[in-house]
Structure formats: C-alpha cells, structure tokens
Design an enzyme around this catalytic site. Sequence first.
Site, PDB file in Angstrom:
ATOM      1  N   ASP A  69       0.577  -1.037   0.159  1.00 41.85           N
ATOM      2  CA  ASP A  69       0.387  -0.012  -0.464  1.00 41.85           C
ATOM      3  C   ASP A  69       1.111   0.696   0.553  1.00 41.85           C
ATOM      4  O   ASP A  69       2.057   1.347   0.532  1.00 41.85           O
ATOM      5  CB  ASP A  69      -1.016  -0.097   0.919  1.00 41.85           C
ATOM      6  CG  ASP A  69      -2.190   0.494   0.692  1.00 41.85           C
ATOM      7  OD1 ASP A  69      -2.494   1.250  -0.552  1.00 41.85           O
ATOM      8  OD2 ASP A  69      -2.465   1.594   1.843  1.00 41.85           O
ATOM      9  N   TYR A 151      -0.064  10.220  -8.988  1.00 43.00           N
ATOM     10  CA  TYR A 151       0.037  11.275  -8.320  1.00 43.00           C
ATOM     11  C   TYR A 151       1.875  11.779  -9.299  1.00 43.00           C
ATOM     12  O   TYR A 151       2.166  12.497  -9.304  1.00 43.00           O
ATOM     13  CB  TYR A 151       0.626  12.082  -7.347  1.00 43.00           C
ATOM     14  CG  TYR A 151      -0.832  12.105  -6.711  1.00 43.00           C
ATOM     15  CD1 TYR A 151      -1.728  12.987  -6.500  1.00 43.00           C
ATOM     16  CD2 TYR A 151      -0.967  10.636  -5.944  1.00 43.00           C
ATOM     17  CE1 TYR A 151      -2.798  12.606  -5.340  1.00 43.00           C
ATOM     18  CE2 TYR A 151      -2.713  10.364  -5.055  1.00 43.00           C
ATOM     19  CZ  TYR A 151      -3.113  11.772  -5.344  1.00 43.00           C
ATOM     20  OH  TYR A 151      -4.268  11.502  -4.457  1.00 43.00           O
TER      21      TYR A 151
HETATM   22  P1  ITT Z   1      -4.168  -2.236  -5.256  1.00 38.91           P
HETATM   23  O1  ITT Z   1      -4.362  -2.013  -3.998  1.00 38.91           O
HETATM   24  O2  ITT Z   1      -4.409  -3.216  -5.925  1.00 38.91           O
HETATM   25  O3  ITT Z   1      -2.602  -2.303  -5.333  1.00 38.91           O
HETATM   26  P2  ITT Z   1      -3.941   0.524  -5.841  1.00 38.91           P
HETATM   27  O4  ITT Z   1      -3.968   1.491  -7.403  1.00 38.91           O
HETATM   28  O5  ITT Z   1      -4.743   0.570  -5.021  1.00 38.91           O
HETATM   29  O6  ITT Z   1      -3.613  -0.651  -6.356  1.00 38.91           O
HETATM   30  P3  ITT Z   1      -2.524   2.169  -3.409  1.00 38.91           P
HETATM   31  O7  ITT Z   1      -3.961   1.477  -2.736  1.00 38.91           O
HETATM   32  O8  ITT Z   1      -1.544   1.497  -3.289  1.00 38.91           O
HETATM   33  O9  ITT Z   1      -2.506   1.285  -5.194  1.00 38.91           O
HETATM   34  O10 ITT Z   1      -2.256   3.436  -3.885  1.00 38.91           O
HETATM   35  C1  ITT Z   1      -3.297   4.286  -3.579  1.00 38.91           C
HETATM   36  C2  ITT Z   1      -2.600   5.794  -4.983  1.00 38.91           C
HETATM   37  O11 ITT Z   1      -1.442   5.584  -4.530  1.00 38.91           O
HETATM   38  C3  ITT Z   1      -2.540   5.166  -6.745  1.00 38.91           C
HETATM   39  O12 ITT Z   1      -4.163   4.884  -6.295  1.00 38.91           O
HETATM   40  C4  ITT Z   1      -2.060   6.243  -6.851  1.00 38.91           C
HETATM   41  O13 ITT Z   1      -3.107   7.503  -6.945  1.00 38.91           O
HETATM   42  C5  ITT Z   1      -1.040   6.715  -5.920  1.00 38.91           C
HETATM   43  N1  ITT Z   1       0.072   5.822  -5.950  1.00 38.91           N
HETATM   44  C6  ITT Z   1       0.547   5.033  -5.684  1.00 38.91           C
HETATM   45  N2  ITT Z   1       2.051   4.578  -5.738  1.00 38.91           N
HETATM   46  C7  ITT Z   1       2.414   5.643  -6.801  1.00 38.91           C
HETATM   47  C8  ITT Z   1       3.461   6.099  -7.413  1.00 38.91           C
HETATM   48  O14 ITT Z   1       4.772   5.345  -7.539  1.00 38.91           O
HETATM   49  N3  ITT Z   1       3.133   7.149  -8.060  1.00 38.91           N
HETATM   50  C9  ITT Z   1       1.991   8.030  -7.942  1.00 38.91           C
HETATM   51  N4  ITT Z   1       0.902   7.368  -7.647  1.00 38.91           N
HETATM   52  C10 ITT Z   1       1.142   6.925  -6.634  1.00 38.91           C
END
Ligand code: ITT
Length: 192
Positions: A69, A151
């Site tokens: 996460d 982002y």
């Molecule tokens: P999973 O839970 O299925 O892994 P998700 O897209 O829901 O995928 P997260 O809850 O970890 O992933 O991520 C939350 C948000 O944070 C994601 O939707 C992106 O908008 C942002 N995010 C995560 N990692 C990022 C990255 O490397 N660069 C830019 N934004 C990121």
Amino acid sequence: MQKIIFATNNQHKIEEIRAILKGQYEIMTLEEAGIHIEIPEPYDTLEENAREKATTVHKLTGLSCFGEDTGLETRSLNGEPGVKSARYAGEERDFAANIEKLLRNLEGKTDRSARFRTVISLIHNGRERQFEGLCEGKITETPRGEGGFGYDPVFIPQNATLTFAEMSMEEKNRYSHRAKAMKQLIQFLLHA
Ligand code: ITT
C-alpha cells in the site's frame, strides 16, 4: 525460478516491480494465479492495508505472496492524502481529479514538500514481514509528463528536476519508494 504472487490490481505497479526483479523471481499477477477479486483496503494505515492484501491472497492460495500500500504525504496538509491517496477526490479513483484536488489544496502554501511511502507485506513460509520505502520530494504547481500513474505528473523527487511522469520507468525506479521497499524484500528473500 521462485514464483511469488503480487496481490495488486494495479498493472503499473506490476511493471515497475518486474523491472526491478529483472528475472530473479517470477511475479505472478492475481489473474495469472486465477484470483478474480477486488483487493480490500479497509484500514487507516498503510501497514494494515498491505497486510490485508497479502493475507487475503495467502488464504486463497497458500503460496508466497506480497501486497503493498502506498500513500503520498504532503507536509503542509498534515500528511494528506496519505492512506486515502487512491480515493482523495472520490470513489471513482480518478488520477486527474485527485491531482486537481491536491493542487487546489496546496494553492498559496509555500511548503510543497511531500513524500511517497510504500509498505510491503510479504508472507513467506507462512510468516509475515514488512518493508518500508520512502521517497522525499515536492509537488509541482502544474502536472508535467505522460508516464507513470497516479500523482507522478506532480511529484519531483529530491535531487531530480523531472517529475516521475517525465522519467522512464528505470529512472523512476532509481528514486522510488516502491523500488526501495522492493530491494529490502529481495535482500530478505536472498537470506531466507
Ligand atoms: P492495489 O491496491 O491493487 O495495489 P491501488 O492503485 O489501489 O492498487 P494503492 O492503494 O497502493 O494502489 O495506491 C494509492 C494511490 O496512490 C494510487 O491509486 C495512486 O494514485 C497513488 N500512488 C501509489 N503509488 C504511486 C506512485 O508510484 N506514483 C504515483 N502515484 C502513486
């Protein structure tokens, strides 16, 4: 080659992590493992959500797996959007709307420093381990670049001039939160 399931529905994350592993381990997606579920993220901390993703998949398969996460934490907004990064502007999980809301909330703030924080939960040989990766940086005034996801168009890591979205995946992996957490996971598996 050892196979590990990555408990994510985010294709960008899978591509980034496959580039880091460079064939050392075989990452299986949920689809490849025959799992067709929406991964739950019900908690208020990255640690608990990462664990929930990994344990959900481990219960279904009994195989080694990890979930992660990630949150973007901005200093002048008291750590927002943090664990709510995916749904900052609403349940639609719209990247552009999330960025728009972030830029609006940062209008007029002089401190635009922010960091990405990734927590990975690995379940291997029936035991859980967590790994954290941080990437400090700042939020731009306007989005720049077409690559990456989330982002990335508004985040410039420390000691860089380009946003993550202006970098190749290999360049992003030289700085990124996710790459740092993954490198710890690889080190752990090498000695496990
Ligand atoms: P999973 O839970 O299925 O892994 P998700 O897209 O829901 O995928 P997260 O809850 O970890 O992933 O991520 C939350 C948000 O944070 C994601 O939707 C992106 O908008 C942002 N995010 C995560 N990692 C990022 C990255 O490397 N660069 C830019 N934004 C990121």
